[in-house]
Write an enzyme that holds these catalytic residues in place. Structure first.
Site, PDB file in Angstrom:
ATOM      1  N   GLU A   1       7.792   0.660  10.995  1.00 28.38           N
ATOM      2  CA  GLU A   1       7.321  -0.273   9.977  1.00 28.38           C
ATOM      3  C   GLU A   1       6.601  -1.431  10.665  1.00 28.38           C
ATOM      4  OE1 GLU A   1       6.061  -2.483   7.144  1.00 28.38           O
ATOM      5  OE2 GLU A   1       6.933  -0.517   6.681  1.00 28.38           O
TER       6      GLU A   1
ATOM      7  N   ALA B   1       7.790  -5.735   7.441  1.00 32.11           N
ATOM      8  CA  ALA B   1       9.220  -5.874   7.182  1.00 32.11           C
ATOM      9  C   ALA B   1       9.726  -4.665   6.427  1.00 32.11           C
ATOM     10  CB  ALA B   1       9.494  -7.146   6.371  1.00 32.11           C
TER      11      ALA B   1
ATOM     12  N   GLY C   1      11.347  -2.441   3.692  1.00 37.63           N
ATOM     13  CA  GLY C   1      11.259  -2.625   2.247  1.00 37.63           C
ATOM     14  C   GLY C   1       9.850  -2.487   1.720  1.00 37.63           C
TER      15      GLY C   1
ATOM     16  N   THR D   1       5.929  -2.952   0.472  1.00 38.15           N
ATOM     17  CA  THR D   1       5.330  -3.770  -0.584  1.00 38.15           C
ATOM     18  C   THR D   1       6.325  -4.060  -1.688  1.00 38.15           C
ATOM     19  OG1 THR D   1       3.104  -2.932  -0.143  1.00 38.15           O
ATOM     20  CG2 THR D   1       3.503  -3.865  -2.312  1.00 38.15           C
TER      21      THR D   1
ATOM     22  N   GLY E   1      -6.298  -2.990  -8.865  1.00 37.72           N
ATOM     23  CA  GLY E   1      -5.763  -1.668  -8.553  1.00 37.72           C
ATOM     24  C   GLY E   1      -5.346  -1.527  -7.105  1.00 37.72           C
TER      25      GLY E   1
ATOM     26  N   LEU F   1       4.838   4.212  -7.849  1.00 38.25           N
ATOM     27  CA  LEU F   1       6.006   3.487  -8.317  1.00 38.25           C
ATOM     28  C   LEU F   1       7.119   3.653  -7.289  1.00 38.25           C
ATOM     29  CD1 LEU F   1       5.946   4.736 -12.011  1.00 38.25           C
ATOM     30  CD2 LEU F   1       5.288   2.449 -11.228  1.00 38.25           C
TER      31      LEU F   1
ATOM     32  N   HIS G   1      10.346   3.880  -7.667  1.00 41.77           N
ATOM     33  CA  HIS G   1      11.359   4.881  -7.991  1.00 41.77           C
ATOM     34  C   HIS G   1      10.820   6.296  -7.837  1.00 41.77           C
ATOM     35  CE1 HIS G   1       9.570   3.248 -11.718  1.00 41.77           C
ATOM     36  NE2 HIS G   1       9.564   4.486 -12.182  1.00 41.77           N
TER      37      HIS G   1
ATOM     38  N   HIS H   1      28.191  -0.027 -29.898  1.00 46.29           N
ATOM     39  CA  HIS H   1      27.628  -0.891 -30.938  1.00 46.29           C
ATOM     40  C   HIS H   1      28.226  -2.293 -30.820  1.00 46.29           C
ATOM     41  CE1 HIS H   1      26.038  -2.077 -34.841  1.00 46.29           C
ATOM     42  NE2 HIS H   1      27.236  -2.603 -35.112  1.00 46.29           N
TER      43      HIS H   1
END
Length: 455
Positions: A33, A36, A38, A40, A268, A315, A317, A441
């Site tokens: 890396e 750092a 993690g 972006t 973008g 993304l 995830h 609920h």
């Protein structure tokens, strides 16, 4: 020369999770890396932006709660303290990733990594003057901001008048007027933050609506909500030039100029694959994106690409799941990537969340579908906590297969409850089976149950 089972280039979500899962699977792993851990997401995207947005949300609650019977006075928004807190949150989480790598005995190399090509035992990567070899290679080099060829843009970036998603997070003073170039998710979230705390924000977007591929009706709700906060939108507009303290753009065939203190460039992102030595491997590329299959394999055996660098779904995830699929393939486990069950979220107020196909998208694929739309106010908690609002949910059902294939919503807690719909789409349960699920609920998530009973 030390031989690793896996070399991972890039320490963002896709890279560090790939390293972690591979190490847990018994591999000897090296992770490279340049900045750092993690990437972006953790340092310049997902986490810091949500930290800022939460502070602006608290400020708005303190100053706009009279309708709920709460009146406050002397409320002060301290942007510098917000940024300081953001930095502490990021520092804590970056340290956590580092601790995880250490706990799993992953060798972390900080520095620019360049793929040197094939080696006798597999592949070679050079960083800080040292060459490392590994039997397998995973590329997780992430993405970078697109800088369009607009006159004055590069000069503005150099001078600090124009900022990207990286620099905007570290502004210590709020500008009075800001122009945001691009009305996509990143631009909207930051525009909403600044507008919520008193900055005059103008968004210039080339498309006729904001938020990219988001459902047009949802975009209309967002636009109305943002305009109430004072944001101004210039849609179907093109930036022609960036000058000192102003932006020139074209709208409806007319050239106009708007003054501002800062410009946020958010036009973008594209895969960050240049300058890392990919040419030494002979990979198949689609422009800047690395071509991969459903197992995250590239066209070169034992070379994988996960995260933004493959250009499929930028993304965090998605990158996490791609990393797991790649490692499972390395370990000989049966697994494959499904991009039709990846949820997407916009973390403004109201929130937007979606999973799967829209009605129009499903019909283009030849599906016979039924769409159900309900106001979010069908959920009692939503009405209790939002004082109304224009939120709604849409469910899209494949009538031939009798399966839920899409869910789109705008309103409070959408980011949290979209996972319920994601599981429904992923597991392919019938609506009759879904009707038997019991929701607590009162919760806003009950809107999904209400919508199912209207199928």
């Amino acid at each position: 020369m030390e031989l690793f089972d896996l070399l991972v280039v890039g320490g963002g979500p896709g890279g560090y999770l790939c390293a972690e899962r591979a190490a847990q699977g018994g591999m000897k792993v090296a992770l490279f890396e340049k900045r750092a851990l993690g990437g972006t997401c953790l340092n310049e995207g997902c986490i810091p932006t949500k930290t800022l947005l939460n502070s602006s949300k608290m400020y708005r609650h303190a100053t706009e709660s009279e309708a709920y019977g709460v009146t406050a006075s002397g409320v002060i928004f301290d942007h510098a303290k917000v940024v300081a807190r953001k930095n502490n949150v990021v520092k804590t989480l970056v340290a956590g990733v580092g601790a995880t790598m250490n706990a799993n005995k992953v060798t972390v190399i900080t520095g620019d990594a360049v793929i040197s090509g094939r080696a006798d035992d597999g592949f070679a990567v050079t960083a800080n003057g040292t060459t490392y070899t590994g039997r397998r290679l995973a590329i997780a080099s992430g993405s970078e901001t697109v800088i369009p060829p607009v006159p004055g843009l590069k000069e503005g970036l150099a001078a600090g008048f124009v900022v990207t998603n990286r620099e905007v997070l570290d502004l210590m003073e709020l500008p009075k007027e800001m122009v945001v170039i691009g009305g996509g998710v990143i631009g909207l979230e930051m525009a909403y933050y600044f507008a919520s705390v008193g900055v005059k924000v103008t968004v210039i977007e080339m498309m006729p609506k904001i938020a990219g591929a988001t459902d047009p009706e949802i975009c209309k709700v967002l636009t109305d909500a943002f305009e109430k906060r004072g944001m101004v939108f210039k849609l179907s507009a093109k930036v022609l030039e960036v000058k000192t303290n102003s932006v020139i753009y074209e709208e409806n065939g007319q050239q106009k100029e708007i003054a501002c203190d800062k410009v946020l460039l958010s036009a973008g992102r594209r895969p960050a694959t240049a300058g890392i030595g990919l040419e030494t491997l002979g990979l198949q590329m689609d422009r800047a994106a690395i071509v991969t299959d459903r197992h995250m394999c590239t066209t070169v055996q034992n070379v994988y690409a996960v995260g933004d660098c493959n250009g499929k779904s930028m993304l965090a995830h998605t990158a996490y799941r791609e990393a797991e699929v790649a490692v499972n393939h390395m370990l000989g486990k049966c697994d494959e990537m499904r991009y039709d069950v990846i949820p997407a979220v916009i973390y403004t107020d109201p929130e937007v969340a979606s999973i799967g196909h829209s009605k129009e998208g499903a019909e283009k694929l030849g599906m016979n579908v039924k769409e159900v739309k309900l106001p979010m106010s069908y959920a009692g908690r939503y009405l209790a906590e939002t004082n109304g609002g224009k939120g709604f949910i849409k469910l899209v059902v494949d009538t031939d297969r009798n399966r839920l294939v899409g869910c789109h919503m705008v309103g409070s807690y959408a980011s949290e409850i979209i996972m319920t719909a994601t599981m429904m789409v992923d597991t392919e349960l019938t609506p009759d089976r879904l009707k038997k699920l019991v929701f607590p609920h009162p919760t806003v998530a009950e809107i999904i149950r209400e919508a199912i009973f209207h199928i």
